[in-house]
Scaffold this active site. Structure first.
Site, PDB file in Angstrom:
ATOM      1  N   ASP A   7       0.814  -1.204   0.000  1.00  0.00           N
ATOM      2  CA  ASP A   7       0.000   0.000   0.000  1.00  0.00           C
ATOM      3  C   ASP A   7       0.859   1.271   0.000  1.00  0.00           C
ATOM      4  OD1 ASP A   7      -2.340   1.569   0.278  1.00  0.00           O
ATOM      5  OD2 ASP A   7      -2.137   1.575   2.456  1.00  0.00           O
TER       6      ASP A   7
ATOM      7  N   TYR B  73      -7.118  -3.314  12.381  1.00  0.00           N
ATOM      8  CA  TYR B  73      -7.848  -2.087  12.017  1.00  0.00           C
ATOM      9  C   TYR B  73      -9.317  -2.217  12.377  1.00  0.00           C
ATOM     10  CZ  TYR B  73      -3.689  -0.346   9.733  1.00  0.00           C
ATOM     11  OH  TYR B  73      -2.424   0.137   9.501  1.00  0.00           O
TER      12      TYR B  73
ATOM     13  N   GLU C 280       3.073  -8.383   7.068  1.00  0.00           N
ATOM     14  CA  GLU C 280       1.810  -8.975   6.623  1.00  0.00           C
ATOM     15  C   GLU C 280       1.968  -9.935   5.447  1.00  0.00           C
ATOM     16  OE1 GLU C 280      -1.271  -6.073   6.066  1.00  0.00           O
ATOM     17  OE2 GLU C 280      -1.248  -5.476   8.173  1.00  0.00           O
TER      18      GLU C 280
ATOM     19  N   GLU D  35       0.441  -1.845  14.213  1.00  0.00           N
ATOM     20  CA  GLU D  35      -0.299  -0.883  13.387  1.00  0.00           C
ATOM     21  C   GLU D  35      -1.715  -0.771  13.924  1.00  0.00           C
ATOM     22  OE1 GLU D  35      -0.462  -1.503   9.109  1.00  0.00           O
ATOM     23  OE2 GLU D  35       1.669  -2.020   9.057  1.00  0.00           O
TER      24      GLU D  35
END
Ligand code: GCB
Length: 640
Positions: free
Chosen positions: A206, A503, A450, A539
Site C-alpha cells: 500500500d 484495524y 503482513e 499498526e
C-alpha cells in the site's frame, strides 16, 4: 546482492562472529578521515527513460558507451529523488522499465595518479535493479531498492590521462513475484479494450512504487590496504561496559591494528590492539532511548587505526565508528533495554514526501525527527523497507529506537514462497544486517510485513529466514509483522516478539467504534495465550482527511481518528500492565499509494499530513506519549 562485473555470485566470507555468509566485504558508511576523502555526487544528473516497446533500446544501442545526450533527448534529474513526480509528463510518473542516469565527474589529481589510493563508487540505493558503468565499462549490478552497493573503480579512473569519469546507471523498477517487495506484470491482451502490448505493474503493498536514485551517490577513497568492516556487540558487567569488536581488513595479511574508545569529551576510556577483542569501560555511560533516561543516546567513538608496511612505504587507514553501549533482551512478557522494561510508544513511517517521492532530503529528515521528539515518540518501525543510513544515524544520536524492517512486504503469492524468493530474502537480510548491525538504536529485526503466513510454505520460509537472521546477529530479537489469524499463522512460533496489525472499526464494522475494546482485548488474549510472547500493536489507525470535521464522529473525519485511537488506548492501558510492550500508530504522515477507489490521493492515516502539519490526533497522541514516558520512567520529563 552486489555482483562483480562478470555477474558472478560473490564468494562465502565471514560477517559476524564465525557464521558463514554469502556476502563478500563490508559496507561501512563512508566517513571522512585523515586517510579517506569523499566526493558527493548529489545534484543534477542527465536522465532518459527508455520508452521503446520492449524497453531495451538503451541496451541495443549501448547508451552507456557514449554520453547519454548523444542517444537522444535527456532531462535534468535531481539526485537523490524519485523520478516520478518531478516532471509534467504523466507517462514518466507511472513508467515501468529501464531508466538511465548519467553524470560526468572531475576527480582530484591524486585520486587518478596515486596508485596507493583506492577509489570506490557508492550508491546509497537504486530502486529496483541497477547496472552501473564507468567510462562505458560495466562495474556493478545490484538487485534491491533499499540497500547500498559499491564498486571499486580505481583501475578505471587510474588507467589513462583522463581526470574525469562518466558514470552511467541503468535502473529498472519492475517488480516480479521473486523481487522484494514482490509484484506482477499484467499484460492486457484484449485489443478491444487495450492498445497492443499494454501492461500494468500490480503490487500487493500500500505505497507508491517510487523509483530512481533515492539516496546519496558518492565516490570515496581508502588506501589500498584498508579497514573493510567492523562488527561491534556490547554488554554490561555490573558497571563495566563491554565492547566486543572485530575488524576486517582487505589488501594485505600483514598489518597492525590499534583500537581506542573515546567518550563524548574525547577522553580515551579503553584501548586494544589486534583485529578482535573486548574493551572494558569502567563506570560506562549506557545508550538509553529517548525519554527513558535524563541523558539518552550516549555515544562513544571507536577509533580504529590500521598500519602496514608495503614496498612503496608505510600505509595507514583510520576509521571512527559511533558506539552505543546497551543490551537488549526479551522475556515472556517484557522487552528489556539495559535490563529495564521498555515500552514502544511510537510510529510507523514511510520514506515519502511531495515532489521528491522517496528521495532522501535533509530538511525533511530533521523536520521528522523534530516532530517525533515533539510527539514524545521513543521509537519507530522502518515500515516497509530499510531506510537511509542517515536516518539510522540520527536515531542513534537522538535515542529513537528502531525496529528495522526488510522490504519483505506483500508476500502473498505462492510463487513468492519459492526457493528463489527465499534465497533472495536471505541475501537481503544479510545486506541489511551488514549495513545496520552497529546501530545501537536498532533493537529488533523485522523480516516481513503482513505476509500470507497462513499459506503452507510459509512455515518453512519463516523458520529458515528467522533462524538465518539470528545466526547473522545473535544479539537482537527477530520478528515479522502479522495480520493473520493467531491460529493460522505458521511463522509466529519462530518470532521473539509478536507484532500484530489490526484495524478494528476501520476495515471491519465500519463506523462502529463501540466494538473496538472487545475485539482488541480478544485479539491480545488469544495471541498471548497461544504463544506466551510479548506483543506489540504494530499498526492501528484510521483514514483521515485533514480538515474534515464531524461530531458525532464519522469515518474520515479528524474526530473519528481521535475517537478510534482513544478506544485502542483504553485496552492498551490494561494490557501493557501484562504483556503488551508497545504501540505504533499507522501512520506518522499521509503518504502516496497507487490509485484506487479506497485511496483519496494516497493513504491518509497519518497523524501529520504529507506536508508534516498536525491533525487533531497528533495532539491526542502527544498527550498520551508524554504521559506514558513519565509514568513508566523514574524521573519527570518536561514536554518539548
Ligand atoms: C496495513 C499495511 C500498511 C497499510 C495499512 C493501511 O496493514 O501494513 O502497509 O498502509 O494497513 O492503511 O491499510
Amino acid at each position: 546482492m552486489a555482483r562483480g562485473p562478470a555477474g558472478a555470485a560473490a564468494v562465502l566470507g565471514p560477517l559476524l562472529w564465525g557464521c558463514a555468509l554469502a556476502l563478500q566485504g563490508g559496507m561501512l558508511y563512508p566517513r571522512e578521515s585523515p586517510s579517506r576523502e569523499r566526493k558527493e555526487l548529489d545534484g543534477l544528473w542527465s536522465f532518459r527513460a527508455d520508452f521503446s516497446d520492449n524497453r531495451r533500446q538503451g541496451f541495443e544501442q549501448q547508451w552507456y558507451r557514449t554520453p547519454l545526450r548523444e542517444s537522444g533527448p535527456t532531462l535534468d534529474m535531481p539526485v537523490p529523488s524519485s523520478f516520478n513526480d518531478v516532471g509534467q509528463d504523466g507517462r514518466l510518473r507511472s513508467f515501468v522499465g529501464w531508466v538511465w542516469y548519467e553524470r560526468e565527474v572531475t576527480l582530484p589529481q591524486r585520486w587518478t595518479q596515486d596508485l596507493g589510493t583506492r577509489v570506490v563508487l557508492r550508491i546509497g540505493s537504486a530502486h529496483y535493479y541497477a547496472i552501473v558503468w564507468v567510462n562505458g565499462v560495466h562495474v556493478a549490478e545490484h538487485e534491491g531498492g533499499h540497500l547500498p552497493f559499491e564498486a571499486d573503480v580505481s583501475k578505471l579512473v587510474q588507467s589513462g590521462p583522463l581526470s574525469s569519469c562518466r558514470i552511467t546507471i541503468a535502473i529498472n523498477n519492475t517488480l516480479t513475484p521473486h523481487t522484494l517487495p514482490p509484484g506482477t506484470i499484467l499484460y492486457q491482451k484484449d485489443t478491444s479494450k487495450y492498445p497492443k502490448g499494454y501492461f500494468v505493474q500490480n503490487t500487493h503493498f500500500d505505497f507508491f512504487n517510487y523509483a530512481g536514485l533515492h539516496r546519496p551517490v558518492l565516490l570515496y577513497t581508502t588506501p589500498t590496504i584498508y579497514i573493510d568492516d567492523i562488527t561491534i556487540t556490547t554488554g554490561m558487567d555490573q558497571n563495566t561496559g563491554l565492547v566486543n569488536y572485530k575488524v576486517f581488513v582487505q589488501g594485505s595479511e600483514h598489518f597492525q591494528l590499534e583500537v581506542r574508545l573515546l567518550d563524548e569529551e574525547g577522553k580515551v576510556v579503553a584501548q586494544g590492539t589486534g583485529d578482535q577483542g573486548q574493551l572494558q569501560v569502567p563506570s560506562a555511560y549506557l545508550w538509553w532511548p529517548y525519554l527513558m533516561h535524563e541523558h539518552p543516546a550516549y555515544l562513544y567513538s571507536l577509533e580504529v587505526r590500521l598500519t602496514a608496511q608495503t614496498e612503496a612505504g608505510p600505509v595507514s587507514d583510520f576509521y571512527a565508528l559511533p558506539v552505543g553501549i546497551r543490551t537488549v533482551a526479551v522475556t515472556e512478557n517484557q522487552f528489556l533495554i539495559n535490563g529495564k522494561p521498555f515500552y514502544f510508544h511510537g510510529v510507523n513511517k514511510h520514506e515519502d514526501a511531495d515532489i521528491r517521492g522517496k528521495g532522501f532530503d535533509w530538511p525533511l529528515l530533521v523536520k521528522d525527527f523534530n516532530l517525533l521528539r515533539w510527539l514524545g515518540a521513543n521509537s519507530f518501525r522502518t515500515s516497509h523497507y530499510p531506510y537511509a543510513e542517515e536516518v539510522m544515524q540520527l536515531c542513534d544520536r537522538y535515542g529513537i529506537v528502531v525496529i528495522d524492517e526488510s522490504p519483505g512486504v506483500g508476500i502473498v503469492l505462492t510463487q513468492s514462497y519459492s526457493n528463489v524468493s527465499l534465497q533472495h530474502h536471505l541475501e537481503v537480510m544479510e545486506e541489511l544486517v551488514r549495513r545496520d548491525k552497529n546501530h545501537p538504536a536498532v533493537v529488533m529485526w523485522s523480516v516481513a510485513n503482513e505476509p500470507a503466513s497462513y499459506l503452507k510454505p510459509a512455515g518453512y520460509y519463516f523458520k529458515t529466514l528467522i533462524a538465518h537472521t539470528k545466526d547473522l546477529d545473535p544479539s537482537r530479537p527477530v520478528t515479522f509483522v502479522t495480520n493473520s489469524n493467531y491460529e493460522a499463522d505458521l511463522g509466529a512460533p519462530y518470532v521473539d516478539v509478536i507484532c500484530v496489525n489490526s484495524y478494528y472499526s476501520w476495515y471491519h464494522d465500519y463506523g462502529h467504534m463501540e466494538v473496538i475494546q472487545l475485539q482488541l482485548a480478544t485479539q491480545f488474549e488469544k495471541w498471548y495465550r497461544t504463544y506466551q510472547k510479548p506483543i506489540i500493536q504494530s499498526e492501528y489507525g484510521a483514514e483521515t482527511i485533514a480538515g474534515f470535521h464531524q461530531d458525532p464522529p464519522l469515518m474520515f473525519s479528524e474526530e473519528y481518528q481521535k475517537g478510534l485511537l482513544e478506544q485502542y488506548h483504553l485496552v492498551l492501558d490494561q494490557k501493557r500492565k501484562e504483556y503488551v510492550v508497545g504501540e505504533l500508530i499507522w501512520n506518522f504522515a499521509d503518504f502516496m499509494t497507487d490509485q484506487s477507489p479506497q485511496r483519496a490521493m494516497g493513504n491518509k492515516k497519518g497523524i501529520f499530513t504529507r506536508q508534516r502539519q498536525p491533525k487533531g490526533a497528533a495532539f491526542l497522541l502527544r498527550e498520551r506519549y508524554w504521559k506514558l514516558a513519565n509514568e513508566t520512567r523514574c524521573s519527570f520529563f518536561r514536554r518539548l
